[in-house]
Motif scaffolding. Structure first.
Motif, PDB file in Angstrom:
ATOM      1  N   ALA B 140       0.836  -1.208   0.000  1.00  0.00           N
ATOM      2  CA  ALA B 140       0.000   0.000   0.000  1.00  0.00           C
ATOM      3  C   ALA B 140       0.871   1.258   0.000  1.00  0.00           C
ATOM      4  N   ALA B 141       1.938   1.248   0.810  1.00  0.00           N
ATOM      5  CA  ALA B 141       2.841   2.408   0.856  1.00  0.00           C
ATOM      6  C   ALA B 141       3.478   2.620  -0.518  1.00  0.00           C
ATOM      7  N   PHE B 142       3.818   1.520  -1.197  1.00  0.00           N
ATOM      8  CA  PHE B 142       4.387   1.635  -2.546  1.00  0.00           C
ATOM      9  C   PHE B 142       3.377   2.282  -3.497  1.00  0.00           C
ATOM     10  N   PHE B 143       2.152   1.748  -3.517  1.00  0.00           N
ATOM     11  CA  PHE B 143       1.155   2.285  -4.455  1.00  0.00           C
ATOM     12  C   PHE B 143       0.800   3.740  -4.152  1.00  0.00           C
ATOM     13  N   GLU B 144       0.920   4.127  -2.886  1.00  0.00           N
ATOM     14  CA  GLU B 144       0.593   5.506  -2.498  1.00  0.00           C
ATOM     15  C   GLU B 144       1.839   6.403  -2.429  1.00  0.00           C
ATOM     16  N   ASN B 145       2.996   5.852  -2.816  1.00  0.00           N
ATOM     17  CA  ASN B 145       4.256   6.633  -2.820  1.00  0.00           C
ATOM     18  C   ASN B 145       4.625   7.229  -1.468  1.00  0.00           C
ATOM     19  N   LYS B 146       4.381   6.480  -0.416  1.00  0.00           N
ATOM     20  CA  LYS B 146       4.704   6.994   0.924  1.00  0.00           C
ATOM     21  C   LYS B 146       6.011   6.385   1.428  1.00  0.00           C
ATOM     22  N   PRO B 147       6.827   7.184   2.116  1.00  0.00           N
ATOM     23  CA  PRO B 147       7.964   6.584   2.812  1.00  0.00           C
ATOM     24  C   PRO B 147       7.453   5.735   3.973  1.00  0.00           C
ATOM     25  N   LEU B 148       7.981   4.494   4.065  1.00  0.00           N
ATOM     26  CA  LEU B 148       7.517   3.550   5.082  1.00  0.00           C
ATOM     27  C   LEU B 148       8.644   3.309   6.093  1.00  0.00           C
ATOM     28  N   VAL B 149       8.421   3.755   7.308  1.00  0.00           N
ATOM     29  CA  VAL B 149       9.411   3.533   8.365  1.00  0.00           C
ATOM     30  C   VAL B 149       9.034   2.233   9.070  1.00  0.00           C
ATOM     31  N   SER B 150       9.817   1.206   8.776  1.00  0.00           N
ATOM     32  CA  SER B 150       9.447  -0.136   9.210  1.00  0.00           C
ATOM     33  C   SER B 150      10.283  -0.585  10.404  1.00  0.00           C
ATOM     34  N   GLY B 151       9.619  -1.153  11.388  1.00  0.00           N
ATOM     35  CA  GLY B 151      10.323  -1.730  12.529  1.00  0.00           C
ATOM     36  C   GLY B 151       9.715  -3.076  12.850  1.00  0.00           C
ATOM     37  N   SER B 152      10.546  -4.000  13.301  1.00  0.00           N
ATOM     38  CA  SER B 152      10.030  -5.304  13.702  1.00  0.00           C
ATOM     39  C   SER B 152      10.946  -5.879  14.765  1.00  0.00           C
ATOM     40  N   MET B 153      10.411  -6.810  15.525  1.00  0.00           N
ATOM     41  CA  MET B 153      11.233  -7.369  16.609  1.00  0.00           C
ATOM     42  C   MET B 153      10.744  -8.760  16.963  1.00  0.00           C
ATOM     43  N   PHE B 154      11.621  -9.478  17.648  1.00  0.00           N
ATOM     44  CA  PHE B 154      11.304 -10.832  18.085  1.00  0.00           C
ATOM     45  C   PHE B 154      12.338 -11.248  19.126  1.00  0.00           C
ATOM     46  N   ARG B 155      11.855 -11.667  20.271  1.00  0.00           N
ATOM     47  CA  ARG B 155      12.735 -12.099  21.378  1.00  0.00           C
ATOM     48  C   ARG B 155      13.735 -11.002  21.773  1.00  0.00           C
ATOM     49  N   PHE B 156      14.974 -11.055  21.232  1.00  0.00           N
ATOM     50  CA  PHE B 156      15.994 -10.058  21.581  1.00  0.00           C
ATOM     51  C   PHE B 156      16.499  -9.318  20.336  1.00  0.00           C
ATOM     52  N   ASP B 157      15.843  -9.563  19.198  1.00  0.00           N
ATOM     53  CA  ASP B 157      16.329  -9.012  17.931  1.00  0.00           C
ATOM     54  C   ASP B 157      15.347  -8.002  17.338  1.00  0.00           C
ATOM     55  N   GLY B 158      15.901  -6.972  16.754  1.00  0.00           N
ATOM     56  CA  GLY B 158      15.048  -5.983  16.110  1.00  0.00           C
ATOM     57  C   GLY B 158      15.640  -5.521  14.795  1.00  0.00           C
ATOM     58  N   GLN B 159      14.783  -5.061  13.896  1.00  0.00           N
ATOM     59  CA  GLN B 159      15.216  -4.546  12.593  1.00  0.00           C
ATOM     60  C   GLN B 159      14.454  -3.261  12.284  1.00  0.00           C
ATOM     61  N   VAL B 160      15.167  -2.323  11.685  1.00  0.00           N
ATOM     62  CA  VAL B 160      14.560  -1.044  11.310  1.00  0.00           C
ATOM     63  C   VAL B 160      15.028  -0.660   9.913  1.00  0.00           C
ATOM     64  N   SER B 161      14.130  -0.082   9.120  1.00  0.00           N
ATOM     65  CA  SER B 161      14.528   0.469   7.832  1.00  0.00           C
ATOM     66  C   SER B 161      13.491   1.484   7.361  1.00  0.00           C
ATOM     67  N   ILE B 162      13.861   2.211   6.321  1.00  0.00           N
ATOM     68  CA  ILE B 162      12.866   3.027   5.614  1.00  0.00           C
ATOM     69  C   ILE B 162      12.782   2.476   4.200  1.00  0.00           C
ATOM     70  N   PHE B 163      11.588   2.160   3.781  1.00  0.00           N
ATOM     71  CA  PHE B 163      11.371   1.688   2.412  1.00  0.00           C
ATOM     72  C   PHE B 163      10.716   2.813   1.631  1.00  0.00           C
ATOM     73  N   HIS B 164      11.317   3.158   0.498  1.00  0.00           N
ATOM     74  CA  HIS B 164      10.793   4.310  -0.247  1.00  0.00           C
ATOM     75  C   HIS B 164      11.154   4.196  -1.732  1.00  0.00           C
ATOM     76  N   PRO B 165      10.512   3.280  -2.426  1.00  0.00           N
ATOM     77  CA  PRO B 165      10.855   3.057  -3.839  1.00  0.00           C
ATOM     78  C   PRO B 165      10.678   4.298  -4.718  1.00  0.00           C
ATOM     79  N   ALA B 166       9.737   5.171  -4.361  1.00  0.00           N
ATOM     80  CA  ALA B 166       9.500   6.364  -5.181  1.00  0.00           C
ATOM     81  C   ALA B 166      10.751   7.252  -5.257  1.00  0.00           C
ATOM     82  N   LYS B 167      11.634   7.123  -4.266  1.00  0.00           N
ATOM     83  CA  LYS B 167      12.865   7.923  -4.264  1.00  0.00           C
ATOM     84  C   LYS B 167      14.085   7.077  -4.640  1.00  0.00           C
ATOM     85  N   GLY B 168      13.838   5.918  -5.242  1.00  0.00           N
ATOM     86  CA  GLY B 168      14.963   5.088  -5.687  1.00  0.00           C
ATOM     87  C   GLY B 168      15.479   4.120  -4.644  1.00  0.00           C
TER      88      GLY B 168
END
Lengths: 66, 274
Positions: B140-168
């Motif tokens: 949905a963020a891709f189709f709407e051209n929105k920057p997506l600030v993504s975070g996820s975690m599990f137990r003791f591990d976490g991941q963060v990124s920004i996904f933004h195909p509209a800006k390459g």
């Protein structure tokens, strides 16, 4: 030749690809990403990406919790 | 934009930063950020976004506060157990900063509503707790051209990124093309998570969101930040936009939103006071 996988040194044969390394380690390709020297290798290139001496490979598990 | 005296005082530690200043603070007050999930990641993100004076904050969550959430979901409290999370979160935000207009959505995001719901926002933040929702949000963020600030975690591990195909920059599917098969990767909180880890990851999301709104510094787009709480290490790896990505690549095969099946443990009793 020597590489490091998740920080642990391993001996592999020349010509080993990401895919064959994962097979060797019995790691399924689903639910993971792999980076070599801190750059993610697209999954579709696992079978053609050949590892080099000294490479540092990390197997990154997908996490989905929030 | 004219600040009130109270605003000048409230935001003084932002305003004195040359990188923010009055102009930056005015940008924050005019900005609109959408937060998916008022859970472990959403709680700290929402608190800092609200404190920063993000003018409009949308929150979507279909769950109600459960006692077992309070170990990490710090925007809720013992008195709001049983209440919809979006209302509990909105009440906390209103007390923290009356400048914020909270737009709560108590329900599930689906292929039918998500694009319209996120359309008005400048930045969208993913703090959801399951893979089907993560893929839905990414698409949905891709189709709407929105920057997506993504975070996820599990137990003791976490991941963060920004996904933004509209800006390459890459999207979530450039990194992870498909959700893992059921049962392979546990995605629910039942498996356990270190409470304070949610703070680390959620606050990193808030930092990246504020930078995105202000247009300052180096964005995490094009990188994945991987945090290991047990080893206390951060590892930043490069992620490239995949020209063959099924969603954001040159010849996409995903041309509309798709709903993936939920895992069994994600079904929760829908009993909730409103």
């Amino acid at each position: 030749m020597k590489i490091r996988v998740n920080g642990i040194e391993r001996e592999i044969e020349a010509g080993t690809t990401v895919e064959s390394l994962l097979n060797m380690l019995e790691i399924k390709v689903q639910g993971i990403a792999v980076d070599i020297n801190r750059e993610i290798v697209p999954k579709r290139l696992f079978s053609e990406t050949i590892l080099n001496e000294g490479d540092s490979i990390e197997i990154v598990r997908m996490v989905g919790g929030g | 934009m004219d600040f009130t005296e109270e605003q000048i005082e409230r935001y003084s530690r932002h305003i004195i930063l040359p990188e923010v200043g009055g102009r930056g603070q005015a940008k924050l007050l005019k900005s609109k950020v959408f937060v998916l999930g008022a859970g472990g990641l959403g709680s700290p993100s929402l608190l800092y976004l609200a404190a920063a004076g993000v003018g409009t904050i949308g929150i979507a969550d279909g769950d109600c506060v459960d006692m077992s959430n309070l170990q990490r979901q710090v925007i809720h409290n013992t008195d709001t157990v049983g209440k919809p999370k979006v209302h509990s979160a909105a009440a906390t935000i209103n007390k923290l900063n009356p400048d914020v207009n909270v737009v709560p959505f108590h329900g599930r995001l689906t292929v039918d509503n998500i694009r319209e719901i996120i359309r008005d926002y400048d930045v969208v933040l993913d703090g959801s707790d399951n893979f089907p929702t993560r893929f839905l949000m990414n698409d949905a963020a891709f189709f709407e051209n929105k920057p997506l600030v993504s975070g996820s975690m599990f137990r003791f591990d976490g991941q963060v990124s920004i996904f933004h195909p509209a800006k390459g920059y890459p999207c979530y599917r450039c990194l992870y093309p498909e959700p893992p098969p059921k049962g392979l990767v546990p995605s629910c909180q039942e498996a356990g998570v270190l409470g304070a880890l949610a703070g680390v990851i959620g606050v990193l999301q808030a930092v990246e969101t504020v930078k995105q709104v202000l247009g300052i510094g180096e964005s995490l787009a094009g990188h994945l930040m991987i945090f290991d709480a047990l080893k206390m290490t951060f590892r930043k790896v490069k992620v490239r936009k995949d020209p063959e990505c099924a969603l954001c690549g040159e010849n996409p095969t995903i041309t509309e939103l798709k709903q993936y099946e939920e895992q069994a443990c994600e079904f929760k009793a829908a009993t909730c006071e409103s």
